[in-house]
Design an enzyme around this catalytic site. Structure first.
Site, PDB file in Angstrom:
ATOM      1  N   HIS A   1      43.717  25.979 100.270  1.00 45.06           N
ATOM      2  CA  HIS A   1      43.702  25.844 101.730  1.00 45.06           C
ATOM      3  C   HIS A   1      42.672  24.812 102.148  1.00 45.06           C
ATOM      4  O   HIS A   1      41.501  24.879 101.747  1.00 45.06           O
ATOM      5  CB  HIS A   1      43.425  27.209 102.376  1.00 45.06           C
TER       6      HIS A   1
ATOM      7  N   GLU B   1      39.015  25.495 103.436  1.00 42.96           N
ATOM      8  CA  GLU B   1      38.200  26.417 102.649  1.00 42.96           C
ATOM      9  C   GLU B   1      37.365  25.626 101.639  1.00 42.96           C
ATOM     10  O   GLU B   1      37.489  25.782 100.422  1.00 42.96           O
ATOM     11  CB  GLU B   1      39.115  27.466 102.013  1.00 42.96           C
TER      12      GLU B   1
ATOM     13  N   HIS C   1      39.332  31.320  97.301  1.00 46.53           N
ATOM     14  CA  HIS C   1      39.640  31.074  98.714  1.00 46.53           C
ATOM     15  C   HIS C   1      38.405  31.484  99.519  1.00 46.53           C
ATOM     16  O   HIS C   1      37.444  32.021  98.982  1.00 46.53           O
ATOM     17  CB  HIS C   1      40.836  31.927  99.169  1.00 46.53           C
TER      18      HIS C   1
ATOM     19  N   GLU D   1      38.032  35.980  97.892  1.00 46.61           N
ATOM     20  CA  GLU D   1      37.732  35.460  99.227  1.00 46.61           C
ATOM     21  C   GLU D   1      36.212  35.408  99.303  1.00 46.61           C
ATOM     22  O   GLU D   1      35.547  36.450  99.333  1.00 46.61           O
ATOM     23  CB  GLU D   1      38.278  36.394 100.310  1.00 46.61           C
TER      24      GLU D   1
HETATM   25  O1  0X9 Z   1      46.435  34.462 103.140  1.00 42.41           O
HETATM   26  C1  0X9 Z   1      46.049  33.949 102.087  1.00 42.41           C
HETATM   27  O2  0X9 Z   1      46.691  33.092 101.496  1.00 42.41           O
HETATM   28  C2  0X9 Z   1      44.714  34.398 101.496  1.00 42.41           C
HETATM   29  N1  0X9 Z   1      43.713  34.516 102.516  1.00 42.41           N
HETATM   30  S1  0X9 Z   1      43.135  33.175 103.232  1.00 42.41           S
HETATM   31  O3  0X9 Z   1      42.279  33.589 104.335  1.00 42.41           O
HETATM   32  N2  0X9 Z   1      42.242  32.391 102.209  1.00 42.41           N
HETATM   33  O4  0X9 Z   1      44.235  32.385 103.646  1.00 42.41           O
HETATM   34  C3  0X9 Z   1      44.864  35.752 100.871  1.00 42.41           C
HETATM   35  C4  0X9 Z   1      45.899  35.806  99.827  1.00 42.41           C
HETATM   36  C5  0X9 Z   1      45.964  37.182  99.294  1.00 42.41           C
HETATM   37  N3  0X9 Z   1      47.296  37.508  99.035  1.00 42.41           N
HETATM   38  C6  0X9 Z   1      48.017  38.351  99.809  1.00 42.41           C
HETATM   39  N4  0X9 Z   1      47.487  39.030 100.784  1.00 42.41           N
HETATM   40  N5  0X9 Z   1      49.256  38.424  99.475  1.00 42.41           N
HETATM   41 ZN    ZN Z   2      42.831  30.569 101.513  1.00 42.83          ZN
END
Ligand code: 0X9
Ligand code: ZN
Length: 408
Positions: free
Chosen positions: A155, A158, A284, A354
């Site tokens: 991302h 990030e 992330h 995270e």
């Molecule tokens: O949403 C995402 O891709 C990740 N969080 S972020 O804030 N870095 O964008 C989390 C991915 C974790 N995976 C799932 N929740 N499926």
């Molecule tokens: Zn992310």
């Protein structure tokens, strides 16, 4: 007036971009635009408008976008944004932009040729190389050693997630060379893969013009004129089964099909080419969590041993970094992320971190830009988890030997 705008819009619509140019420069432009309609015509070219004045805007854009505006005769001043102007906003200069990252990786290759092999695993939409660093005390035999892969920068905004894998690459290389016995022992028996910036186009876009843009996706040109696919919704395991969007303008756009993007294609091909990879960590930001599959559904992994190995390792790593361990879908359901694919398709024991800060500490979207001051502490608190995944890459299920009570 309206007719003139319509004509201008038509001219733009009729502007058929030439075959993709090799010019990946970004241009700063002062563009004549007298009202919101003309500014919309400017914005529709895809440029990012930075400032609006009564009769002009300033914007940054690609060569194609600049040429489209020049055809209208609206560009008053333009120049290429040099490397120094692409850098991070001043206070965050410690973060690596893409040219600095490239320089760093090339410097490391020159300094540590015996134990490091840098390759480009693919090109982005804007023609940037996606760098992979392969590190081993035994590079010649690396295919036959247990392997781990660390990634960052899926991302765009990030940026801290790029600084960790890059730091660990240099840490491994320098500590090995200094003779740190722990690192020498580990690296002599392991094959380490590090991809610090999966999404360099997004990274550069997010900081272009010296101002953060809160950009998340890559810079794909979508069919409806919007930009970007969410790379962490584009992996091809249970793709599009919830928590991702079909709307190209959305921040969580899953892409037109699984692995539609050059960045995810590059990761797919790289992982498939290295069948020895047994553990994976995708960095992330933010929220301070250690996440493990599944993300696409609320049920846990069916295979109990596989479920346990993720849970036990996540809990162990959380003791070191102080983050909260949980199944990804407990955060929110989302399909097409890296770790559902790497575990679901390849059986790799896979985690998403995270990084700092927590939600509560900072609030809102500030958490994506915590400042340069946090970098060293976040690198240090995640070193043991990183070494743990490296150590247990030979057989992650070893962690269960002393954690699961025998059935009475
Ligand atoms: O949403 C995402 O891709 C990740 N969080 S972020 O804030 N870095 O964008 C989390 C991915 C974790 N995976 C799932 N929740 N499926
Ligand atoms: Zn992310």
């Amino acid at each position: 007036m309206k007719a003139r705008i319509a004509a201008a819009a038509l001219t733009l619509l009729c502007f058929i971009p030439q075959a993709r140019t090799q010019d990946s420069n970004l241009y700063w432009m002062k563009i004549r635009a007298n009202d919101k309609f003309q500014r919309s015509v400017v914005a529709d070219t895809g440029v990012s408008i930075e400032a609006v004045r009564e009769d002009f805007v300033t914007a940054t854009g690609t060569l194609e976008e600049k040429e489209a505006l020049e055809k209208l005769g609206w560009v008053e001043v333009s120049f290429t944004i040099g490397a120094e102007m692409m850098a991070f906003p001043g206070q965050d200069a410690a973060y690596h932009d893409y040219p600095e990252l490239t320089q760093k990786v090339q410097d490391l290759q020159k300094t540590y040729p015996q134990i490091l092999k840098v390759t480009s695993i693919g090109k982005t939409n804007e023609n940037r190389d996606i760098w992979a660093l392969r590190i081993s005390g035994n590079l010649a035999q690396a295919d036959n050693l247990p392997a781990v892969i660390y990634m960052g920068g899926h991302h765009a905004r990030e940026h801290l997630s790029v600084e960790l894998p890059l730091f660990y690459a240099e840490y491994f290389l320098s500590e090995y060379t200094k003779g740190n016995p722990r690192i020498v022992n580990l690296l002599n028996g392991r094959d380490v893969h590090i991809i610090p910036a999966v999404n360099p186009d997004g990274l550069e876009y997010d900081i272009s013009g010296g101002r953060y843009k809160l950009w998340r996706k890559n810079r794909a040109r979508n069919s409806d004129g919007t930009f970007g696919v969410d790379l962490n919704r584009n992996y091809g395991y249970q793709w599009g089964t919830g928590g991702s969007s079909s709307n190209p303008g959305s921040d969580t756009f899953k892409g037109p099909k699984p692995f539609s993007e050059p960045e995810t294609q590059a990761i797919k091909a790289y992982v498939e080419a290295h069948q020895n990879i047994s553990t994976l960590l995708s960095f992330h930001t933010f929220s301070e969590l250690v996440l493990y599959p599944w993300g696409h559904k609320y049920n846990g992994i069916d295979n109990n041993r596989d479920f346990q190995v993720h849970k036990v390792m996540a809990e162990k790593m959380s003791e070191w970094n102080g983050y909260q361990p949980m199944q990804s879908s407990a955060l929110y359901q989302a399909s097409g992320d890296t770790t559902d694919w790497s575990y679901g398709e390849h059986g790799i024991v896979s985690f998403t971190f995270e990084l700092d800060p927590t939600n509560s500490g900072w609030g809102g979207s500030d958490g994506f830009y915590p400042g340069a001051g946090v970098i060293p502490a976040v690198q240090q608190k995640n070193l043991e988890p990183v070494l743990y995944l490296l150590q247990y890459a030979d057989n992650p299920y070893r962690v269960l030997e002393f954690n699961i009570n025998p059935i009475p």
